[in-house]
Design an enzyme around this catalytic site. Structure first.
Site, PDB file in Angstrom:
ATOM      1  N   LYS A  78       0.843  -1.195   0.000  1.00  0.00           N
ATOM      2  CA  LYS A  78       0.000   0.000   0.000  1.00  0.00           C
ATOM      3  C   LYS A  78       0.879   1.246   0.000  1.00  0.00           C
ATOM      4  CE  LYS A  78      -3.822   2.044   2.670  1.00  0.00           C
ATOM      5  NZ  LYS A  78      -4.688   1.851   3.869  1.00  0.00           N
ATOM      6  N   SER A 153      -9.553   1.751   2.996  1.00  0.00           N
ATOM      7  CA  SER A 153      -8.696   2.491   2.099  1.00  0.00           C
ATOM      8  C   SER A 153      -7.659   1.628   1.385  1.00  0.00           C
ATOM      9  CB  SER A 153      -7.973   3.589   2.876  1.00  0.00           C
ATOM     10  OG  SER A 153      -7.133   3.014   3.880  1.00  0.00           O
ATOM     11  N   SER A 177      -9.750  -0.688   7.311  1.00  0.00           N
ATOM     12  CA  SER A 177      -9.220  -0.484   5.958  1.00  0.00           C
ATOM     13  C   SER A 177      -8.493  -1.672   5.366  1.00  0.00           C
ATOM     14  CB  SER A 177      -8.294   0.739   5.943  1.00  0.00           C
ATOM     15  OG  SER A 177      -9.030   1.916   6.153  1.00  0.00           O
TER      16      SER A 177
END
Length: 486
Positions: A78, A153, A177
């Site tokens: 990420k 996210s 997330s």
């Protein structure tokens, strides 16, 4: 090449160690899969094609190393985690050209374990979002239906794993997330106990809530990655100085027969979509048939969790993001008139709408005259929420609940209603307030949507081994969600 990408991380790692597969072959296959799927799902912000191939070639030259459990395994990360020499944006224009000179602790652990980092995943800006639509660069799509959101996210990480672009990815979980996108995309995601994985090198959103964790295609793969990234790090004062368990060996330590699973009644209220309820009830029936005991428990302050979370998270975001001022690093506005103009224009140009909203709300709840009414009260309710989790877990081996109240929804359908969007995190964010571990895994497919439905196991602090063992046992008996057809 497609056959390589369909392997689990465990299968790929074993083939690499036995020289049945070279690191270059594994990386080449994943890069080819990216080329084939990226135009439709947009899971990657940065692809380090040359760097990944060079790293794989160097590993092949050295030869397999049993001391490196992820030797030659291609992974993604990420874009909230710092990667040395590789652009790291946190999904924001304010960090558009930022290239760190160091690795985050979890990234460093991956490299030392022999993993090859292919690139950085798209994400909601500064992890603020539930759909990956708040990225400043692109909108990631769900590999199971490109008209649907992948969650957020860490939506780019979940989409990348599910689409077969990599064998695992690292995400961050501040209010769900990791677990929510894992549920919507139909993969496995783990939020470890707060302090189990160092936050060093993570671009912060909510410092008391953020935690790094893996997204994989199976529970066993998840256990392997957690065993690599967990551990004490002196650079993070909140990282627990305790040994790392052998999560892979512990996978068969907790059979379903005789396990007591607590079912929080507040998670099965009015907001739960009928098809999600049906899939969850079927999963619970299967667990009971395998000898698990289901016990109803109560978490009375669940309704207060959303307000509590957003007060605390936005207050911490307001403080953490104050450093992005156009002076020290990040975007700097051109043709400025004075210092105030520098601050205002740099932040106005660099931050997206959702980030601005949360900074403003966070500054408000921390301001003189409102701190006691909002932030202090939220901190008190947070303690009540944690105490309720601990009391419920004293009666059970783990708690078991839905991850998302609905399956993946259409892209753009909730962007105009931020309050409705916040409600999508109703079943995940209370666990971050409690600081406890949670494992999300698919338990079936909705009859109406045909999309994955996930449930999450909650455990006591640092009980990741027990959660993974229960998850592994459930994985053997629950319906699958099928392969992605992209």
């Amino acid at each position: 090449m497609t056959e390589i990408c369909s392997l689990s991380l465990t299968q790929a790692a074993q083939a690499l160690q036995k020289k049945e597969l070279s690191a270059v072959d594994a990386v080449t296959a994943c890069l080819a899969r990216m080329d084939a799927t990226e135009p439709r799902i947009a899971a990657m912000l940065t692809v380090d094609r040359e760097g990944a191939l060079a790293a794989a070639a160097a590993l092949d030259k050295e030869g397999p190393n049993p001391a490196k459990p992820l030797w030659g395994v291609p992974v993604t990360v990420k874009d909230a985690l710092s990667t040395k020499g590789l652009r790291t944006t946190a999904g924001s224009r304010i960090l558009e050209n930022y290239t760190p000179f160091y690795d985050a602790f979890a990234v460093q652990q991956l490299r030392e374990a022999g993993a090859v980092i292919l690139g950085k995943n798209n994400m909601d800006e500064f992890t603020m979002g539930s759909t990956t639509e708040n990225s400043s660069y692109q909108t990631t799509r769900n590999p199971r239906d490109v008209n649907r959101v992948p969650g957020g996210s860490s939506g780019g990480s979940a989409a990348s794993v599910t689409a077969g672009q990599c064998f695992a990815s690292l995400g961050t979980d501040t209010g769900g997330s990791i677990r929510q996108p894992a549920s919507l995309c139909g993969c496995v995601g783990l939020k470890p106990t707060y302090g189990r994985v160092s936050r060093y090198g993570v671009i912060a959103y909510g410092s008391s809530l953020d935690q790094v964790g893996p997204l994989t295609r199976s529970v066993e793969d998840c256990a392997r990655v957690l065993g690599v990234i967990a551990g004490h790090d002196q650079r993070d004062g909140t990282c627990a100085p305790r040994p790392v368990d052998d999560y892979v060996t512990a996978l068969n330590s907790k059979p379903l027969k005789g396990a007591r699973l607590g079912i929080p009644k507040e998670f099965f209220g009015e907001g739960l979509a009928p098809e999600v309820r049906a899939v969850c009830q079927n999963a619970m029936s299967i667990a009971q048939a395998q000898g698990a005991e289901l016990v109803e428990v109560s978490l009375p302050h669940t309704d207060a969790a959303i307000a509590t979370y957003y007060i605390i998270a936005m207050a911490e975001a307001s403080s953490n993001l104050a450093r992005f001022d156009g002076v020290r690093y990040g975007r700097r506005a051109a043709d400025i008139k004075n210092l105030e103009d520098l601050y205002v224009r740099s932040r106005t140009e660099g931050f997206g709408q959702e980030v601005k909203r949360r900074i403003m709300l966070g500054a408000y709840v921390l301001s003189s005259g409102y701190y006691d009414a909002y932030y202090r009260k939220a901190a008190q309710v947070r303690r009540l929420i944690r105490d309720e989790y601990l009391a419920a877990l004293d009666k059970c081996d783990a708690l078991w609940a839905p991850v998302s109240p609905v399956p993946a929804w259409n892209v753009g359908s909730l962007t105009a209603d931020p309050l409705q969007m916040y409600l999508m995190d109703a079943y995940t964010l209370s666990l971050n307030l409690a600081g406890l571990p949670g494992l999300s895994m698919p338990v079936g497919v909705g009859a109406e949507s045909g999309l994955p439905v996930g449930m999450q196991l909650f455990g006591k602090a640092f009980a990741e081994g027990e959660l993974l063992s229960l998850g592994h046992a459930l994985e053997q008996v629950l319906p699958g969600v099928g392969a992605v057809k992209l």
